[in-house]
Motif scaffolding. Structure first.
Motif, PDB file in Angstrom:
ATOM      1  N   UNK A 266       5.241  18.743   9.704  1.00 31.97           N
ATOM      2  CA  UNK A 266       4.353  19.411  10.664  1.00 31.97           C
ATOM      3  C   UNK A 266       4.273  20.885  10.327  1.00 31.97           C
ATOM      4  N   UNK A 267       3.208  21.517  10.798  1.00 31.09           N
ATOM      5  CA  UNK A 267       3.111  22.970  10.685  1.00 31.09           C
ATOM      6  C   UNK A 267       3.935  23.583  11.805  1.00 31.09           C
ATOM      7  N   UNK A 268       4.729  24.590  11.458  1.00 30.16           N
ATOM      8  CA  UNK A 268       5.565  25.247  12.456  1.00 30.16           C
ATOM      9  C   UNK A 268       5.598  26.748  12.208  1.00 30.16           C
ATOM     10  N   UNK A 269       5.668  27.516  13.295  1.00 33.55           N
ATOM     11  CA  UNK A 269       5.818  28.967  13.170  1.00 33.55           C
ATOM     12  C   UNK A 269       7.214  29.427  13.577  1.00 33.55           C
ATOM     13  N   UNK A 270       8.108  28.488  13.860  1.00 31.98           N
ATOM     14  CA  UNK A 270       9.416  28.819  14.409  1.00 31.98           C
ATOM     15  C   UNK A 270      10.290  29.627  13.467  1.00 31.98           C
ATOM     16  N   UNK A 271      10.160  29.416  12.180  1.00 29.01           N
ATOM     17  CA  UNK A 271      11.098  30.008  11.233  1.00 29.01           C
ATOM     18  C   UNK A 271      10.675  31.380  10.718  1.00 29.01           C
ATOM     19  N   UNK A 276       3.799  27.105   8.733  1.00 28.79           N
ATOM     20  CA  UNK A 276       4.242  26.607   7.433  1.00 28.79           C
ATOM     21  C   UNK A 276       4.629  25.146   7.609  1.00 28.79           C
ATOM     22  N   UNK A 277       4.367  24.330   6.592  1.00 25.95           N
ATOM     23  CA  UNK A 277       4.630  22.898   6.720  1.00 25.95           C
ATOM     24  C   UNK A 277       6.038  22.548   6.237  1.00 25.95           C
ATOM     25  N   UNK A 278       6.754  21.836   7.086  1.00 20.47           N
ATOM     26  CA  UNK A 278       8.093  21.381   6.726  1.00 20.47           C
ATOM     27  C   UNK A 278       8.430  20.072   7.411  1.00 20.47           C
ATOM     28  N   UNK A 279       9.543  19.490   7.010  1.00 18.31           N
ATOM     29  CA  UNK A 279      10.010  18.243   7.606  1.00 18.31           C
ATOM     30  C   UNK A 279      10.445  18.512   9.048  1.00 18.31           C
ATOM     31  N   UNK A 280       9.981  17.673   9.960  1.00 16.35           N
ATOM     32  CA  UNK A 280      10.302  17.856  11.373  1.00 16.35           C
ATOM     33  C   UNK A 280      11.797  17.629  11.595  1.00 16.35           C
ATOM     34  N   UNK A 281      12.446  18.634  12.176  1.00 15.12           N
ATOM     35  CA  UNK A 281      13.864  18.516  12.501  1.00 15.12           C
ATOM     36  C   UNK A 281      14.057  18.772  13.992  1.00 15.12           C
TER      37      UNK A 281
END
Length: 353
Positions: A266-271, A276-281
């Motif tokens: 998923x795309x996430x702005x948390x980090x 940015x696209x990363x594996x959902x954790x």
């Protein structure tokens, strides 16, 4: 198999290894360039000393062309109140790991391309300089071109591609929504405008008169061939290289890439503060993945740094940015040179521009 872009860059194969900050250094770039592709060095998180050291290592180990990559974001104003509010939201996580939210180490920061970085680059005159989030100002751009270096940048929409062409880009990376890592958008933050690679690619090719590089979801010879048949002048590949021994991908990240978890990104702005696209954790599932409370890019990274370190010490990637594209099927634990040659098999009989 000559084409406009291989001649422009002086490379054998129109295959570009995507620059991947945090999981690679000079070793991966050297191996890809030696194999006939264009190896890339991510530079936005390097100090000036580290940048010079990495470029020295590259020039000592290959005479082939290389690409160096930088960011062109605008640095945000201080956001003390927003950062304090975000830390407060993370308080339960800090408590879980017995961490003081007010004594967290600074996370890795990303700096926009600057005169100081240009002074280091001038000593090496890399064959290609690439950018994310637009282009630097005209003075810095003209300096790069004065070295004989070619300039490329990422477009995620036709409008961005036209903007880059008008301002002097020598080629454009058409980054589809499938791609892992940070989105390169810079004219609009509306994620609904983002297209998949094989929707974006032909539209960008039709709109501009310079070579177009396809990025996103390209992981093997078959997907390379598909992009080239559609008219791409080259492909950029990132995720598929993450298991190569020349990458310093963490063991936690490597395990995730080889698990069923890699099927859900998923795309996430948390980090970092930008999508940015990363594996959902766990962190993405519980806090987002897109959260409007997150401080602006790149300020967000410091808040999560301590949580990431604490979880990784326990063997968990719950708070780690596990960057990955939507198609991890091409990831192989093989030398980067071998993977590059496998990707090049997709060029046989394909069309190029």
């Amino acid at each position: 198999m000559p084409c406009r872009l291989t001649q422009l860059f002086g490379i054998q194969f129109p295959i570009i290894q995507a620059p991947m900050a945090g999981v690679q250094g000079s070793a991966l770039a050297i191996e890809v360039s030696q194999a006939g592709g264009l190896g890339s060095l991510p530079c936005a998180m390097l100090s000036l000393e580290a940048l010079e050291a990495e470029l020295t290592e590259i020039r000592s180990n290959t005479t082939k062309p290389i690409n160096v990559n930088f960011f062109c974001h605008s640095e945000p104003l201080p956001q003390a109140a927003k950062q304090a509010a975000w830390l407060e939201q993370l308080t339960p996580y800090f408590a879980e790991f017995n961490l003081d939210p007010n004594a967290q180490p600074a996370g890795a920061q990303r700096t926009p391309y600057s005169k100081a970085q240009a002074e280091v680059l001038a000593k090496f005159k890399p064959e290609v300089v690439s950018f994310h989030f637009g282009l630097p100002d005209e003075t810095l751009l003209l300096e790069i071109k004065s070295w004989g270096s070619k300039v490329i940048s990422t477009a995620t929409t036709v409008e961005e591609a036209l903007w880059l062409e008008a301002r002097g880009a020598d080629a454009i990376i058409a980054q589809g929504l499938e791609a892992g890592g940070h989105r390169g958008h810079f004219l609009s933050e509306d994620l609904t405008e983002q297209l998949g690679t094989f929707s974006l690619l032909p539209q960008v090719i039709a709109a501009v008169d310079i070579p177009v590089i396809a990025a996103g979801g390209i992981v093997d010879a078959t997907t390379v061939r598909a992009a080239m048949v559609m008219g791409a002048s080259a492909v950029q590949v990132g995720t598929a290289y993450l298991l190569c021994p020349e990458c310093n991908t963490s063991s936690i990240h490597r395990e995730a890439l080889q698990s069923d978890a890699a099927q859900h990104t998923a795309l996430t702005n948390l980090f970092s503060g930008r999508p940015a696209r990363g594996i959902v954790n766990r962190f993405m599932a519980e806090m987002g993945p897109i959260n409007e409370s997150v401080p602006d890019f790149p300020l967000a990274s410091s808040a999560v740094a301590g949580l990431r370190a604490a979880a990784e010490r326990q063997g968990f990637g719950d708070f780690s940015p596990l960057w990955c594209g939507q198609n991890a099927s091409g990831c192989q634990n093989i030398p980067a040179a071998e993977l590059t040659r496998q990707l090049a098999l997709g060029l046989m009989g394909s069309l190029s521009g």
